[in-house]
Write an enzyme that holds these catalytic residues in place. Structure first.
Site, PDB file in Angstrom:
ATOM      1  N   HIS A 263       0.845  -1.201   0.000  1.00  0.00           N
ATOM      2  CA  HIS A 263       0.000   0.000   0.000  1.00  0.00           C
ATOM      3  C   HIS A 263       0.873   1.240   0.000  1.00  0.00           C
ATOM      4  O   HIS A 263       2.048   1.208   0.395  1.00  0.00           O
ATOM      5  CB  HIS A 263      -0.978  -0.019   1.185  1.00  0.00           C
ATOM      6  CG  HIS A 263      -0.428   0.582   2.446  1.00  0.00           C
ATOM      7  ND1 HIS A 263      -0.388   1.943   2.658  1.00  0.00           N
ATOM      8  CD2 HIS A 263       0.114   0.015   3.549  1.00  0.00           C
ATOM      9  CE1 HIS A 263       0.163   2.181   3.848  1.00  0.00           C
ATOM     10  NE2 HIS A 263       0.476   1.019   4.406  1.00  0.00           N
ATOM     11  N   CYS A 264       0.312   2.347  -0.465  1.00  0.00           N
ATOM     12  CA  CYS A 264       0.971   3.645  -0.352  1.00  0.00           C
ATOM     13  C   CYS A 264      -0.108   4.642   0.053  1.00  0.00           C
ATOM     14  O   CYS A 264      -1.026   4.287   0.781  1.00  0.00           O
ATOM     15  CB  CYS A 264       1.679   4.013  -1.654  1.00  0.00           C
ATOM     16  SG  CYS A 264       0.581   4.169  -3.066  1.00  0.00           S
TER      17      CYS A 264
END
Lengths: 306, 85
Positions: A263-264
């Site tokens: 994820h970012c």
């Protein structure tokens, strides 16, 4: 046309049972007429050679004189000129082309296809309005699917599952072998799910809700945050490890079947990271759709947005 | 369809029709199209007994001069029908 070109053409049509003089090649036809003939040949499935006249200017002019035919593409079968695009289309529609290619047309085996009971019920309901149309599934070279009620076509392979006949064009058959068609009803709507073992591995999108469900169920997943340490300090997802140098070493030491989620902030950087690790051989790689921002909006509002 | 510039001067439809009707006995030629792409329907007793390739070769040989060169009047014949009556 000089003697060398004539000899080259003669040899080509003599040594190949089916040969198409065309613009481009079978993967990238560079003219609509050539593309049409390629698509017809692929439907009938003979073994065929192609000559790209764009790469050989002498052949491009020579073949017109050789065949006394002014246009490209040109199809030869058994050393005989059959015609250009227009004639091929006519011969295909009448079934004469299949006869002409005859023994040369490869026998394509029908693929194994499975409908789940729920998919069969969904098609049962849809078939009532389909009239003379038949259920058809196709997969193109990019593994994009067509699943629809449509016309029968000559050359169709017909597979039966759950009592329902499914039509497949020969060119799709090998790509679809082993495919399972399911129908899933869920809170977000319902739809068909196609599971095809031949499909190349892709990064799987994962919604925040789906990730929550995985974590709640105690699924063994490795969760990595690909953002900067500064961003990780501002807001982070419980259990997500910042993908720094030691974490990368750890990740690369994992079994390649381990499910991994990246994820970012919004899902862009993590998509790139996910694709990178897919190339390292990991088989189940997820990207959190919408990133931490979506997570905080739909799952956990206690995670600050920035 | 793509457009194909030509150095041909004049009415291309009339040139095609004239060439076909001049070369094939008792032929009647209907031409439609433009921008290098044309569709022809040719009717002539001369096609009797000929297969599709042979019939179409007659037509193509009649208009060969219009299909020659780097910027020909006729880039492609998208559709060619030959009928005997």
């Amino acid at each position: 046309m000089n003697d060398q070109t004539r000899t080259q053409i003669e040899t080509t049509v003599k040594n190949n049972k089916v040969v198409l003089f065309m613009k481009g090649n079978r993967s990238f036809p560079q003219c609509g007429f050539s593309a049409t003939v390629i698509s017809i040949l692929n439907q009938l499935g003979p073994k065929y050679e192609t000559v790209n006249v764009l790469a050989e200017p002498a052949i491009r002019e020579g073949i017109k004189e050789f065949s006394q035919w002014p246009t490209i593409p040109q199809l030869y079968v058994d050393g005989e000129f059959v015609g250009g695009c227009d004639i091929i289309k006519t011969l295909h529609a009448s079934g004469e082309l299949a006869k002409l290619l005859g023994a040369e047309a490869q026998k394509v085996e029908p693929p194994k296809l499975t409908l789940t009971p729920s998919a069969a019920r969904a098609f049962e309901a849809a078939a009532a309005d389909a009239g003379s149309h038949v259920l058809r599934i196709e997969a193109n070279a990019q593994f994009q699917y067509d699943l629809l009620f449509a016309d029968k076509l000559p050359g169709d392979l017909i597979v039966t599952s759950q009592g329902r006949a499914i039509h497949v064009a020969p060119e799709s058959a090998r790509r679809l072998d082993g495919t399972v068609i399911d129908f899933i009803e869920g809170p977000d709507g319902s739809g068909f799910k196609i599971t095809n073992p031949n499909e190349p591995v892709k990064v799987k999108p994962l919604t925040p809700k789906a990730l929550k469900a995985m974590l709640d169920a105690g699924d063994k997943v490795e969760l990595f945050d690909v953002r900067t340490p500064e961003e990780h300090a501002i807001a982070s997802l419980a259990g997500a490890r910042l993908l720094d140098q030691p974490a990368q070493t750890y990740l690369l030491g994992l079994d390649r079947s381990t499910p991994i989620v990246f994820h970012c902030h919004h899902g862009g950087r993590s998509q790139a990271a996910a694709e990178h690790f897919l190339k390292q051989g990991f088989k189940t790689v997820y990207n959190l759709e919408g990133g931490l921002d979506a997570w905080s909006q739909t799952v956990d509002p206690s995670v600050p947005r920035y | 369809m793509s457009s194909h510039p030509t150095d041909f001067q004049g009415d291309i439809l009339a040139a095609i029709r004239g060439a076909v009707e001049g070369a094939i006995k008792d032929a009647r030629c209907e031409v439609t199209g433009g921008n290098g792409h044309y569709a022809l329907v040719v009717t002539s007793p001369a096609f009797t007994g000929l297969n599709m390739v042979a019939s179409q070769r007659l037509v193509y040989s009649a208009i060969a001069h219009l299909m020659k060169g780097a910027a020909p009047a006729v880039h492609a014949v998208d559709s060619l029908q030959t009928k005997t009556a």
